[in-house]
Scaffold this active site. Sequence first.
Site, PDB file in Angstrom:
ATOM      1  CD  GLU A   1      42.999  17.452  39.804  1.00 42.66           C
ATOM      2  OE1 GLU A   1      42.645  17.387  38.613  1.00 42.66           O
ATOM      3  OE2 GLU A   1      44.154  17.205  40.202  1.00 42.66           O
TER       4      GLU A   1
ATOM      5  CD  GLU B   1      42.111  20.950  36.009  1.00 43.29           C
ATOM      6  OE1 GLU B   1      42.886  20.037  35.618  1.00 43.29           O
ATOM      7  OE2 GLU B   1      42.220  21.514  37.100  1.00 43.29           O
TER       8      GLU B   1
END
Length: 742
Positions: free
Chosen positions: A388, A449
């Site tokens: 991320e 995710e």
Amino acid sequence: MTRLEHPINTHWDFISEDHPEFALPSYAGPRTQVSVPHTVREVPHHNFSESDYSFISWYRKSLSFSEAHKGKRTLLHFEGVMLAAEVFLDGQKLFEHQGGFTPFQVDLTDHIVPGREHLVAVKVDSRERTDIPPYGNLVDYMTFGGIYRDVYVRVLDPLHIENVFFRGVDVLTSRPFAEVDVTLNNTSTSSKQAELEIQLLDAANQQVAATTATVSVEVHSLHTHTLKLENLADLQLWDIENPYLYTLRVSIRGGDTLDTRVGFRESEFRADGFFYLNGRKVILRGMNRHQTYPYIGAAAPKRLQEKDADLVKFDLGCNMVRTSHYPQSPHFLNRCDEIGLLVFTEMQGWQHIGDQGWQDLSLKLLEDLVVRDRNHPSIVLWGARVNESPDHTLFYTRTNRLVNRLDPTRQTGGVRCFFGSEQLEDVYTMNDFAAKLTKYPAERYLVTEYAGHMFPTKSFDQEPRVVGHALKHADVLNQIGVLGISGGIAWCAFDYNTHATFGSGDRICYHGVMDIFRQPKFAAHLYASQQRPEQKKVLFAATYWTRGDVDEGLINPVWIFSNLDRVEVYVSGKFEGEAQRATCLYPHLPYPPFRISNISGGWGENFGDLELRGYLKGEQVKTHRLAADGIPRKLVLQADDAEIHADGADLTRLSLKITDEYGNALPFAWGPVLLDCEGPGVLVGENPLVLPGGQAAVYLRSTLISGTVTVTARVQGLPVQTVQVKTLEVGVQPVLEAVLNG
């Protein structure tokens, strides 16, 4: 000679403060004797601070070596020390390592005298240093300190095998072969000629192929030579259904030998958007996994590491795991190889990219990861991007180039959390937490995710929440089928400890489909029900069967997670009807949940026990019953293992539940439970133990003494429960020349 490798996990002295004199034999102050894996401080399962373990501590151990070690290379190998380590011998600093997730070695050869006792000391810095990944900014997990993985002594010839890299080639054709890169290290003062021999052994240890070569290695140099194994008749492929493993034995004639487990398989994310294993399309259904545990942090021995892999594969029915967000234990990866669990592993970090020094260190740690793990057949994707993090063309060009050079056989991914992020990797890997997933226009795409913090759920939440949590996961799994992509990896398998910025304020992120003790929430049963019934038959009523815990006091509908053909529903022994699959809502699930509406149990009606009867091919094969009275009837105490090793570090989980008469955990029966331990074992965890959601766990740790441990559990109003675990003496290799303290 054949290399010697022996664990030296026992008889370490430990102090939980920065005391440089501890590295000197003259230190006579207090210390505690411990075994590794070890955490610098055990903590409660929640409600603690990172400051409880973020400090400098020291470990030390006495070692001596015989005359037989003359002329050999003697190395200390550390699998993992969190977060930075300085290694001393007899007070002299020999080595420093930064980074807590990858191994390192310290060469003792030029500093030891045979017959003399030497003192090895390790200064462990467990502070969250901003110069060492993953730190530099906020991090949504904890890095518990200590020598938390195994430590070994290695004794090698001056000319020895540094590493090997195995590659199966053309494995789906009629003429498969293997290429093996063998890197030799000549630490002697003269050039050497080595007669290399490679053998491929099957699961029965029978040779199926062999080859030889003569190689010259210059003084103080590394040399890599590539050999080929051909004529591989009747080759068995490694697959998720049949994870067949071979042993690759590489030898220097008359000298060093190194065995490596390998598998033949072909894996590829293709341009059609799907993942293929051995030419067969496989829809990836996975879990993210943190390596941390309650009480012990990351200091989990081999047994617990293997258990986690088994939970993901067999209890949750998944075929992939992502080692978020760092390299994880070799024991965990070895077990993934053994059971056929695919792995997406990635470099360490979380959302942050540091300065040039930080980036250079990240590259070095990424190299260590790939070199350590590239022979695992279970690994099918390298994570060459910090989870991320923002785009960084220069840095991620370097990471991808490095991985491609070290292992050109696997593709790279880079997990991001915003669409439009620059793609330098082979596979566009995306954390997508939206209610409706997006099919991003990349040829190769994987959702890495979902769910997670968008629907945090505690095992003791109100029934609509825990049911909704399970259905949230069902909805995303269905969307993956609608989009026609390679698959998805859920966030996440287990609840985990985290910093105050995240989670529920008690240092836990309740994002798992299992709780922090590895016990199932309703969503775990949803995942379990997506595997074929010949693998595991699943029948689970997703309800507490308590009218007052749902809006308006109406349990309607009742959701049922099952992979069976047909489910009959009874209340108080009265047939209510057959539950129907919700195929209209979840048409892309292998086994959509069942549901039944308007069954008995409304206000003013008889409210009795609920019974499900599950049928497969016309035969009743499974039953699930829930009591209507909600009264605690049993205290259940179970040990995961009947035997553990008496090495002072081995652990087994002791699970506790307060249940109804049918064995269902009662979510609001919290105990507390009082525990007693007799024999050569130590309880690790809270005592008395409160059971959030009616279930929790502690661990039983062995000592260095063999025998039988009896654990007793008591809770007011219920029968006392006991369990026994044997601790088995650990044998020592008689050929080992190192004499260990104790």
